[in-house]
Write a protein that holds these residues in place. Structure first.
Motif, PDB file in Angstrom:
ATOM      1  N   SER A  58       0.835  -1.199   0.000  1.00  0.00           N
ATOM      2  CA  SER A  58       0.000   0.000   0.000  1.00  0.00           C
ATOM      3  C   SER A  58       0.869   1.248   0.000  1.00  0.00           C
ATOM      4  N   ASP A  59       0.331   2.296  -0.609  1.00  0.00           N
ATOM      5  CA  ASP A  59       0.937   3.623  -0.499  1.00  0.00           C
ATOM      6  C   ASP A  59       0.138   4.494   0.454  1.00  0.00           C
ATOM      7  N   LEU A  60      -0.913   3.953   1.042  1.00  0.00           N
ATOM      8  CA  LEU A  60      -1.733   4.678   2.013  1.00  0.00           C
ATOM      9  C   LEU A  60      -1.373   4.206   3.419  1.00  0.00           C
ATOM     10  N   MET A  61      -0.679   5.045   4.162  1.00  0.00           N
ATOM     11  CA  MET A  61      -0.255   4.644   5.493  1.00  0.00           C
ATOM     12  C   MET A  61      -1.446   4.487   6.436  1.00  0.00           C
ATOM     13  N   SER A  62      -2.564   5.127   6.144  1.00  0.00           N
ATOM     14  CA  SER A  62      -3.770   4.923   6.961  1.00  0.00           C
ATOM     15  C   SER A  62      -4.262   3.482   6.827  1.00  0.00           C
ATOM     16  N   ASP A  63      -4.173   2.899   5.631  1.00  0.00           N
ATOM     17  CA  ASP A  63      -4.532   1.493   5.454  1.00  0.00           C
ATOM     18  C   ASP A  63      -3.539   0.589   6.174  1.00  0.00           C
ATOM     19  N   VAL A  64      -2.284   0.937   6.122  1.00  0.00           N
ATOM     20  CA  VAL A  64      -1.261   0.150   6.819  1.00  0.00           C
ATOM     21  C   VAL A  64      -1.573   0.135   8.313  1.00  0.00           C
ATOM     22  N   LEU A  65      -1.865   1.298   8.868  1.00  0.00           N
ATOM     23  CA  LEU A  65      -2.183   1.374  10.299  1.00  0.00           C
ATOM     24  C   LEU A  65      -3.450   0.600  10.648  1.00  0.00           C
ATOM     25  N   ALA A  66      -4.401   0.558   9.730  1.00  0.00           N
ATOM     26  CA  ALA A  66      -5.673  -0.110   9.998  1.00  0.00           C
ATOM     27  C   ALA A  66      -5.590  -1.632   9.899  1.00  0.00           C
ATOM     28  N   TYR A  67      -4.736  -2.157   9.024  1.00  0.00           N
ATOM     29  CA  TYR A  67      -4.792  -3.576   8.715  1.00  0.00           C
ATOM     30  C   TYR A  67      -3.553  -4.404   9.029  1.00  0.00           C
ATOM     31  N   VAL A  68      -2.405  -3.792   9.125  1.00  0.00           N
ATOM     32  CA  VAL A  68      -1.162  -4.560   9.206  1.00  0.00           C
ATOM     33  C   VAL A  68      -0.932  -5.111  10.605  1.00  0.00           C
ATOM     34  N   GLU A  69      -0.419  -6.337  10.626  1.00  0.00           N
ATOM     35  CA  GLU A  69      -0.089  -7.031  11.863  1.00  0.00           C
ATOM     36  C   GLU A  69       1.429  -7.198  11.958  1.00  0.00           C
ATOM     37  N   GLU A  70       1.883  -7.606  13.129  1.00  0.00           N
ATOM     38  CA  GLU A  70       3.301  -7.875  13.350  1.00  0.00           C
ATOM     39  C   GLU A  70       3.784  -8.969  12.390  1.00  0.00           C
ATOM     40  N   ASN A  71       5.059  -8.973  12.093  1.00  0.00           N
ATOM     41  CA  ASN A  71       5.700  -9.939  11.185  1.00  0.00           C
ATOM     42  C   ASN A  71       5.197  -9.838   9.754  1.00  0.00           C
ATOM     43  N   THR A  72       4.821  -8.631   9.356  1.00  0.00           N
ATOM     44  CA  THR A  72       4.364  -8.374   7.995  1.00  0.00           C
ATOM     45  C   THR A  72       5.409  -7.548   7.264  1.00  0.00           C
ATOM     46  N   LEU A  73       5.648  -7.886   6.010  1.00  0.00           N
ATOM     47  CA  LEU A  73       6.500  -7.088   5.138  1.00  0.00           C
ATOM     48  C   LEU A  73       5.645  -5.995   4.525  1.00  0.00           C
ATOM     49  N   LEU A  74       6.047  -4.747   4.685  1.00  0.00           N
ATOM     50  CA  LEU A  74       5.358  -3.624   4.061  1.00  0.00           C
ATOM     51  C   LEU A  74       5.980  -3.381   2.693  1.00  0.00           C
ATOM     52  N   ILE A  75       5.150  -3.392   1.658  1.00  0.00           N
ATOM     53  CA  ILE A  75       5.590  -3.131   0.290  1.00  0.00           C
ATOM     54  C   ILE A  75       4.962  -1.815  -0.139  1.00  0.00           C
ATOM     55  N   THR A  76       5.786  -0.848  -0.546  1.00  0.00           N
ATOM     56  CA  THR A  76       5.269   0.479  -0.857  1.00  0.00           C
ATOM     57  C   THR A  76       6.169   1.215  -1.837  1.00  0.00           C
ATOM     58  N   GLY A  77       5.615   2.253  -2.415  1.00  0.00           N
ATOM     59  CA  GLY A  77       6.379   3.150  -3.266  1.00  0.00           C
ATOM     60  C   GLY A  77       6.704   4.459  -2.578  1.00  0.00           C
ATOM     61  N   LEU A  78       6.218   4.627  -1.362  1.00  0.00           N
ATOM     62  CA  LEU A  78       6.505   5.851  -0.598  1.00  0.00           C
ATOM     63  C   LEU A  78       7.871   5.748   0.057  1.00  0.00           C
ATOM     64  N   ILE A  79       8.633   6.824  -0.011  1.00  0.00           N
ATOM     65  CA  ILE A  79      10.006   6.771   0.525  1.00  0.00           C
ATOM     66  C   ILE A  79      10.276   7.877   1.533  1.00  0.00           C
ATOM     67  N   ASN A  80       9.246   8.353   2.209  1.00  0.00           N
ATOM     68  CA  ASN A  80       9.434   9.432   3.176  1.00  0.00           C
ATOM     69  C   ASN A  80       9.530   8.899   4.608  1.00  0.00           C
ATOM     70  N   GLN A  81       9.783   9.808   5.531  1.00  0.00           N
ATOM     71  CA  GLN A  81       9.938   9.417   6.939  1.00  0.00           C
ATOM     72  C   GLN A  81       8.666   8.818   7.516  1.00  0.00           C
ATOM     73  N   GLN A  82       7.515   9.220   6.993  1.00  0.00           N
ATOM     74  CA  GLN A  82       6.246   8.705   7.512  1.00  0.00           C
ATOM     75  C   GLN A  82       6.173   7.186   7.401  1.00  0.00           C
ATOM     76  N   VAL A  83       6.760   6.633   6.358  1.00  0.00           N
ATOM     77  CA  VAL A  83       6.761   5.176   6.185  1.00  0.00           C
ATOM     78  C   VAL A  83       7.541   4.507   7.322  1.00  0.00           C
ATOM     79  N   ILE A  84       8.687   5.075   7.658  1.00  0.00           N
ATOM     80  CA  ILE A  84       9.501   4.523   8.752  1.00  0.00           C
ATOM     81  C   ILE A  84       8.756   4.667  10.075  1.00  0.00           C
ATOM     82  N   ARG A  85       8.158   5.817  10.310  1.00  0.00           N
ATOM     83  CA  ARG A  85       7.406   6.050  11.556  1.00  0.00           C
ATOM     84  C   ARG A  85       6.225   5.096  11.672  1.00  0.00           C
ATOM     85  N   THR A  86       5.548   4.849  10.558  1.00  0.00           N
ATOM     86  CA  THR A  86       4.423   3.912  10.558  1.00  0.00           C
ATOM     87  C   THR A  86       4.917   2.506  10.884  1.00  0.00           C
TER      88      THR A  86
END
Length: 115
Positions: free
Chosen positions: A31-59
């Motif tokens: 996802s490129d929507l960090m709101s979706d990442v926050l809503a759905y992602v669980e521990e031990n998940t690989l995040l795949i994205t095209g966003l390269i800003n600090q928000q991705v690391i913070r999320t």
């Protein structure tokens, strides 16, 4: 599946925290929507994205994710890489698109999340 295996499957390169390549993930979420990442992602998940800003690391930090795979050959700036190293988050990059990477990893046995 280990991050080292994932890197091989997608012809990826390590950008940050190379010492974490033995970490295992049980699922992936693209996802490129960090709101979706926050809503759905669980521990031990690989995040795949095209966003390269600090928000991705913070999320990723908030969710205790150990790895992010950037698609389309994207590489974050030195400041983002330094933050990932500080937080011990593995950063990988691949030239494949998000869709292609998802297909490759699914074919190799990595599953998506149940929503």
């Amino acid at each position: 599946m280990t991050l080292k295996e994932i890197m091989a499957f997608v012809n990826g390169e390590v950008i940050a925290c190379q010492e974490g390549l033995d970490h295992e993930v049980s699922s992936a979420f693209g996802s490129d929507l960090m709101s979706d990442v926050l809503a759905y992602v669980e521990e031990n998940t690989l995040l795949i994205t095209g966003l390269i800003n600090q928000q991705v690391i913070r999320t990723a930090e908030m969710l205790d994710l150990k790895a992010i795979l950037f698609v389309r050959g994207k590489v974050p700036c030195d400041e983002v890489v330094a933050l990932a190293n500080e937080k011990e988050i593995v950063l990988l990059t691949t030239k494949h698109t998000l869709f292609t990477v998802s297909g490759i990893l699914y074919k190799e046995g990595l599953k998506g999340l149940q929503i």
